[in-house]
Write an enzyme that holds these catalytic residues in place. Structure first.
Site, PDB file in Angstrom:
ATOM      1  N   HIS A  99       0.832  -1.207   0.000  1.00  0.00           N
ATOM      2  CA  HIS A  99       0.000   0.000   0.000  1.00  0.00           C
ATOM      3  C   HIS A  99       0.869   1.260   0.000  1.00  0.00           C
ATOM      4  O   HIS A  99       0.462   2.297   0.499  1.00  0.00           O
ATOM      5  CB  HIS A  99      -0.930   0.002   1.222  1.00  0.00           C
TER       6      HIS A  99
HETATM    7  C1  FAD Z   1       0.379  -7.502  -4.572  1.00  0.00           C
HETATM    8  C2  FAD Z   1      -0.527  -6.368  -4.173  1.00  0.00           C
HETATM    9  C3  FAD Z   1      -1.592  -6.613  -3.305  1.00  0.00           C
HETATM   10  C4  FAD Z   1      -2.452  -5.581  -2.931  1.00  0.00           C
HETATM   11  N1  FAD Z   1      -3.585  -5.866  -2.235  1.00  0.00           N
HETATM   12  C5  FAD Z   1      -4.564  -4.908  -2.139  1.00  0.00           C
HETATM   13  C6  FAD Z   1      -5.872  -5.239  -1.691  1.00  0.00           C
HETATM   14  O1  FAD Z   1      -6.206  -6.400  -1.412  1.00  0.00           O
HETATM   15  N2  FAD Z   1      -6.783  -4.224  -1.577  1.00  0.00           N
HETATM   16  C7  FAD Z   1      -6.476  -2.930  -1.883  1.00  0.00           C
HETATM   17  O2  FAD Z   1      -7.334  -2.060  -1.718  1.00  0.00           O
HETATM   18  N3  FAD Z   1      -5.251  -2.600  -2.346  1.00  0.00           N
HETATM   19  C8  FAD Z   1      -4.310  -3.551  -2.517  1.00  0.00           C
HETATM   20  N4  FAD Z   1      -3.094  -3.234  -3.069  1.00  0.00           N
HETATM   21  C9  FAD Z   1      -2.778  -1.801  -3.331  1.00  0.00           C
HETATM   22  C10 FAD Z   1      -3.455  -1.189  -4.568  1.00  0.00           C
HETATM   23  O3  FAD Z   1      -3.594  -2.159  -5.586  1.00  0.00           O
HETATM   24  C11 FAD Z   1      -2.619   0.013  -5.035  1.00  0.00           C
HETATM   25  O4  FAD Z   1      -2.528   0.933  -3.981  1.00  0.00           O
HETATM   26  C12 FAD Z   1      -3.224   0.728  -6.244  1.00  0.00           C
HETATM   27  O5  FAD Z   1      -3.424  -0.194  -7.281  1.00  0.00           O
HETATM   28  C13 FAD Z   1      -2.333   1.877  -6.721  1.00  0.00           C
HETATM   29  O6  FAD Z   1      -2.945   2.505  -7.820  1.00  0.00           O
HETATM   30  P1  FAD Z   1      -2.253   3.684  -8.625  1.00  0.00           P
HETATM   31  O7  FAD Z   1      -3.232   4.118  -9.667  1.00  0.00           O
HETATM   32  O8  FAD Z   1      -1.728   4.692  -7.691  1.00  0.00           O
HETATM   33  O9  FAD Z   1      -0.981   3.029  -9.323  1.00  0.00           O
HETATM   34  P2  FAD Z   1      -0.893   1.747 -10.294  1.00  0.00           P
HETATM   35  O10 FAD Z   1      -2.126   0.946 -10.238  1.00  0.00           O
HETATM   36  O11 FAD Z   1       0.403   1.119 -10.012  1.00  0.00           O
HETATM   37  O12 FAD Z   1      -0.862   2.403 -11.747  1.00  0.00           O
HETATM   38  C14 FAD Z   1       0.277   2.992 -12.314  1.00  0.00           C
HETATM   39  C15 FAD Z   1       0.365   2.556 -13.770  1.00  0.00           C
HETATM   40  O13 FAD Z   1       1.266   3.402 -14.463  1.00  0.00           O
HETATM   41  C16 FAD Z   1       2.060   2.621 -15.327  1.00  0.00           C
HETATM   42  N5  FAD Z   1       3.299   3.389 -15.546  1.00  0.00           N
HETATM   43  C17 FAD Z   1       4.235   3.704 -14.620  1.00  0.00           C
HETATM   44  N6  FAD Z   1       5.219   4.433 -15.185  1.00  0.00           N
HETATM   45  C18 FAD Z   1       4.888   4.596 -16.497  1.00  0.00           C
HETATM   46  C19 FAD Z   1       5.516   5.268 -17.594  1.00  0.00           C
HETATM   47  N7  FAD Z   1       6.669   5.934 -17.462  1.00  0.00           N
HETATM   48  N8  FAD Z   1       4.909   5.210 -18.811  1.00  0.00           N
HETATM   49  C20 FAD Z   1       3.728   4.542 -18.969  1.00  0.00           C
HETATM   50  N9  FAD Z   1       3.097   3.903 -17.950  1.00  0.00           N
HETATM   51  C21 FAD Z   1       3.674   3.944 -16.734  1.00  0.00           C
HETATM   52  C22 FAD Z   1       2.235   1.316 -14.603  1.00  0.00           C
HETATM   53  O14 FAD Z   1       2.553   0.258 -15.490  1.00  0.00           O
HETATM   54  C23 FAD Z   1       0.876   1.132 -13.933  1.00  0.00           C
HETATM   55  O15 FAD Z   1      -0.038   0.407 -14.733  1.00  0.00           O
HETATM   56  C24 FAD Z   1      -2.208  -4.246  -3.422  1.00  0.00           C
HETATM   57  C25 FAD Z   1      -1.139  -3.992  -4.286  1.00  0.00           C
HETATM   58  C26 FAD Z   1      -0.308  -5.037  -4.681  1.00  0.00           C
HETATM   59  C27 FAD Z   1       0.817  -4.740  -5.645  1.00  0.00           C
END
Ligand code: FAD
Ligand code: NAG
Ligand code: NAG
Ligand code: NAG
Ligand code: NAG
Ligand code: NAG
Ligand code: NAG
Length: 576
Positions: free
Chosen positions: A515
C-alpha cells in the site's frame, strides 16, 4: 515433522496458490480503442494525455473520453486472457514472475523489504489481493473532497468491479475470533469504514475471477479514447516562454521496438497532461522531466524545469506483520475478506490456503506465493548466489513437502497511516529502471506501538474459542512467533527470539502489504485540485498524492479518485 520451520512457513503461504478449483478467465472485452504502441503515429494530438493506465488512470480516462479526446499511455500489456491475473488462485504468481512479459516489476526498498510494482493495464488492481473497502468519512472530509460526488464515484466503480465474497469456515473463524478479541461491534458485510469487525468487498466475483480497473474502460466513449499498450513515457515536455510558468504540452514515449513517438495537447486552455503512473512512477517521471529537487536532477544531468524539492518526499509504506498458523483441518483458499478496524490504529486481516500440489500439472502457470523461493524464501541468500538453479531446487523441494505442511493461514496486521516517512531518488535516467526508495518502517515509535497492539490482537484471535479448531494446541503462541520470525521474509538480519519484546518481532519480520504511497503529495507537490504547483496544464492523480493510506486498503479510493477527478475536470471544461 523434521522440516525447517521456515520451509513449512513458506510452503504454507505458497499452498493456496495450488488450488485448482476455479474456472478459466471469462471472455475478454473487445476494446476497439486499445492498440500496441508500435502501431501509433510518430506525432499525434489530444485534449488529455494520461500517463499510466493503472488503478486511477483507467477510470479517469473512461470518464474524460465522454466529452474530450483522450490518449492513455500504459507501459505494460493487456490483463485480459492472462490467467495469472484473472484467476484468484494465482495470487502471488504475478508478483513472483520475473520474466520480461511479467505484469509486475520487483523492487527492493533500501529498507531491505522485497516489494512489487504493477506493469500492466489496470495497474495494481491486476496484482492485488482484491479486498475492496471505502475510505472513512473522516478521511474524505480531511481530503477536502465533495462527499456526495465521492459516494457517486464509489458507486460508479462498484457497479462494475466490486462483489460480496463467499465466506468459508476459516475466514468465519477469524471473524468470530476478532469479535471474541473485542474488535466490536460486528458490522456485517459493508464497504464502509467503521470501527469493529466487518466483511469487506472484493474485486473477485463469485467464480473467483478478478475484475480490474481496466474493466472500467467499458464506460469509455470509444470514439474519444485511444489506449496504447507497451507505451513507456520517457518525458513530459514543457513550453517555456520568457518569465511565464512552464506549461506542460506534450510527452515522449517509446514502443517495444524502441521507436520514439510524441503526443501533444491540442490548442485550448483547458487541455492537460495527467500523470497517473503510481507512487513510484509519478515522482520518477516528474523528476525525469525536470520537475524535482534541482541538486538531485543536476547530478543526473537533467535540465531543471522547476526546482521542486518535495517531489519524491513523503514516501510511505504501511508495514505488514503476519503470524502463520498451521491448521489440523482443511481450510478454504481465501484472500482478504474479513477486517478488524481497531481504535488503536491497526487493521487485522487474514488469508488462507490449502495444498493441492501433485494433483495439477507442475508446468501450469500457477506458482508460489508471497513467500515463495522466488520472492522471499531465498532472500537470506546473498543476491549473487540466488541463481536460477538454487531457486529451481527450492521449488522442487517444496513440491515434495507433505500435504499438512501447506495447510493453514496467516493473520496479519497493517498499521494505519503510517506516520514514518521516507523518500525516493532516481538511480538512472531510464524510466523503466526502478528508482531508489526508502520507507523508514517503524522509525516513528507510534508506528511500532500500533504494530505491537496489532500482534497482541492476533494472539487473542488465535487463542479464541472460535479459532481453536484451526490451530494445533502444541504450537503455542511463542512457538508460532518464533516460527514466523525464522522465515526469511525480508533481507534484514535476524535477531528475534521469543524472550524478546514484540517490538523486536515487528522490526525483524516487517513486510509490505503493497500500500505504498506518496511522492507527489497534496499540499506539497500538487494543490487540492491535483494540479502540480509551479507549472501549468499538469496534474497528478493516483496514490502518489496520498498523505495517508485511505481506508483499510486503498484500491477502492484510488479508483474512486480517478472517476471523481474525471467528473470534476469535465465539469470545469464544460463550464460557462
Ligand atoms: C500484490 C498487491 C496486493 C495488494 N492488495 C490490495 C488489496 O487487497 N486491496 C487494496 O485495496 N489494495 C491492494 N493493493 C494496493 C493497490 O492495488 C494500489 O494501492 C493501487 O493499485 C495503486 O494505484 P495507482 O493508480 O496509484 O498506481 P498503479 O495501479 O500502479 O498504476 C500505475 C500505472 O502506471 C504505469 N506506468 C508507470 N510508469 C509509467 C511510464 N513511465 N509510462 C507509462 N506507464 C507507466 C504502470 O505500469 C501502472 O499500470 C495491493 C497492491 C499489490 C501490488
Ligand atoms: C473487435 O472490434 C473490432 C472493431 O469494432 C472488430 O474489427 C474486431 O473484429 C473485433 N474482434 C473480436 C475478436 O471480436
Ligand atoms: C507490438 O507490435 C510489434 C510490431 O507489430 C511486435 O513486434 C511486438 O511484439 C508487439 N508487442 C507486444 C508485446 O505485443
Ligand atoms: C458529454 O458527453 C455525454 C455522453 O457522451 C453527453 O451526453 C453530453 O451531452 C456531453 N456534454 C457536453 C456538454 O458535450
Ligand atoms: C456517503 O455514503 C456513506 C455510506 O457509505 C454515508 O454514511 C454518507 O453520509 C454519505 N455521504 C454523503 C455526503 O452523502
Ligand atoms: C553528466 O555529464 C557529465 C559531463 O558530460 C559526465 O561527466 C557525467 O558522467 C554525467 N553524469 C551522469 C549521471 O550521467
Ligand atoms: C526458534 O526457532 C529456531 C529455528 O527453528 C530454533 O532453533 C529455536 O530453538 C527456537 N527457539 C525457541 C525458543 O523455540
Amino acid at each position: 515433522m523434521n522440516l525447517g520451520w521456515w520451509r513449512l512457513f513458506g510452503a504454507a503461504f505458497a499452498g493456496f496458490l495450488f488450488f485448482h478449483g476455479f474456472s478459466a478467465s471469462e471472455k475478454a472485452p473487445n476494446f476497439s480503442f486499445m492498440h500496441n504502441a508500435t502501431s501509433a503515429p510518430t506525432l499525434s494530438y489530444y485534449d488529455y494525455i494520461i500517463v499510466g493506465g493503472g488503478t486511477a488512470g483507467c477510470p479517469l480516462a473512461a470518464t474524460l473520453s465522454q466529452n474530450a479526446t483522450v490518449l492513455l499511455l500504459e507501459r505494460g500489456g493487456s490483463p485480459y486472457g492472462n490467467p495469472i491475473i484473472t484467476n484468484m488462485a494465482n495470487f502471488g504468481a504475478a508478483i513472483s514472475d520475473l520474466s520480461p512479459s511479467s505484469p509486475s516489476q520487483r523492487f527492493i526498498s533500501e529498507d531491505g523489504v522485497i516489494n512489487a510494482r504493477p506493469l500492466v493495464l489496470g495497474g495494481g488492481s491486476c496484482l492485488n489481493a482484491g479486498f475492496y473497502t471505502r475510505a472513512a468519512i473522516e478521511y474524505v472530509r480531511q481530503a477536502g473532497w465533495d462527499g456526495r460526488l465521492v459516494n457517486e464515484s464509489y458507486q460508479w466503480v462498484e457497479k462494475l468491479v466490486a462483489f460480496e465474497p463467499p465466506l468459508g469456515q476459516w475466514q468465519s473463524a477469524v471473524r468470530d475470533g476478532l469479535i471474541e478479541a473485542g474488535v466490536v461491534p460486528f458490522n456485517g458485510f459493508t464497504y464502509d469504514h467503521i470501527y469493529g469487525t466487518k466483511v469487506g468487498g472484493t474485486i473477485f466475483d463469485q467464480q473467483g475471477n478478478r475484475h480490474t480497473a481496466a474493466d472500467l474502460l467499458e464506460n469509455a466513449n470509444p470514439s474519444g479514447l485511444t489506449v496504447l499498450l507497451y507505451a513507456s513515457v520517457h518525458k513530459i515536455l514543457f513550453a517555456i516562454k520568457g518569465k511565464r510558468r512552464p506549461k506542460a504540452h506534450g510527452v515522449i514515449f517509446r514502443d517495444t521496438s524502441g521507436a520514439k513517438h510524441s503526443a501533444y495537447l491540442n490548442d485550448g486552455s483547458k487541455n492537460e497532461i495527467i500523470v497517473s503512473a503510481g507512487a513510484l512512477g509519478s515522482p520518477q517521471l516528474l523528476m525525469l522531466s525536470g520537475v524535482g529537487p534541482a541538486v538531485h536532477l543536476k547530478a543526473h544531468n537533467i535540465t531543471v524545469v522547476l526546482d521542486q524539492p518535495l517531489v519524491g518526499q513523503g514516501m510511505s509504506d504501511n508495514p505488514m506483520n503476519a503470524v502463520f498458523v498451521p491448521s489440523p483441518l482443511p481450510v478454504e483458499v481465501s484472500l482478504i475478506q474479513v477486517v478488524g478496524i481497531t481504535h488503536f490504529g491497526s487493521y487485522i486481516e487474514a488469508a488462507s490456503g490449502e495444498n493441492f500440489a501433485g494433483g495439477g500439472g507442475s508446468s501450469s502457470p500457477r506458482d508460489y506465493g508471497m513467500f515463495s523461493p522466488k520472492i522471499g524464501q531465498l532472500s537470506t541468500v546473498p543476491p549473487k548466489q540466488r541463481t536460477p538453479e538454487a531457486i529451481a531446487k527450492a521449488v522442487e523441494y517444496m513440491k515434495n513437502l507433505e500435504q499438512a505442511a501447506f495447510r493453514g493461514g496467516f493473520i496479519l496486521e497493517k498499521i494505519m497511516g503510517p506516520i514514518s516517512i521516507g523518500h525516493l531518488e532516481l538511480r538512472t535516467r531510464n524510466p523503466n529502471d526502478n528508482p531508489s526508495v526508502t520507507f523508514n518502517y517503524f522509525k516513528d515509535p507510534r508506528d511500532l506501538k500500533r504494530c505491537v497492539q496489532g500482534i497482541q490482537t492476533i494472539e487473542k484471535i488465535i487463542e479464541s474459542k472460535s479459532f481453536s479448531k484451526f490451530r494445533y494446541d502444541y504450537l503455542s503462541w511463542p512457538v508460532l512467533l518464533n516460527m514466523t520470525a525464522n522465515a526469511p521474509l525480508n533481507l534484514l538480519p535476524k535477531h528475534y527470539n521469543p524472550s524478546m519484546p514484540l517490538e523486536e518481532f515487528c522490526k525483524d519480520t516487517v513486510m509490505t502489504i503493497w500500500h505504498y504511497h506518496g511522492g507527489c503529495q497534496v499540499g506539497k507537490v500538487v494543490d487540492l485540485d491535483y494540479k502540480v504547483l509551479g507549472v501549468d496544464a499538469l496534474r497528478v492523480i493516483d496514490g502518489s498524492t496520498f498523505n495517508y493510506s485511505p481506508g483499510t486498503n486503498p484500491q477502492a479510493t484510488v479508483m474512486m479518485l480517478g472517476r471523481y477527478m474525471g467528473v470534476k475536470i469535465l465539469g470545469e471544461r464544460l463550464a460557462n
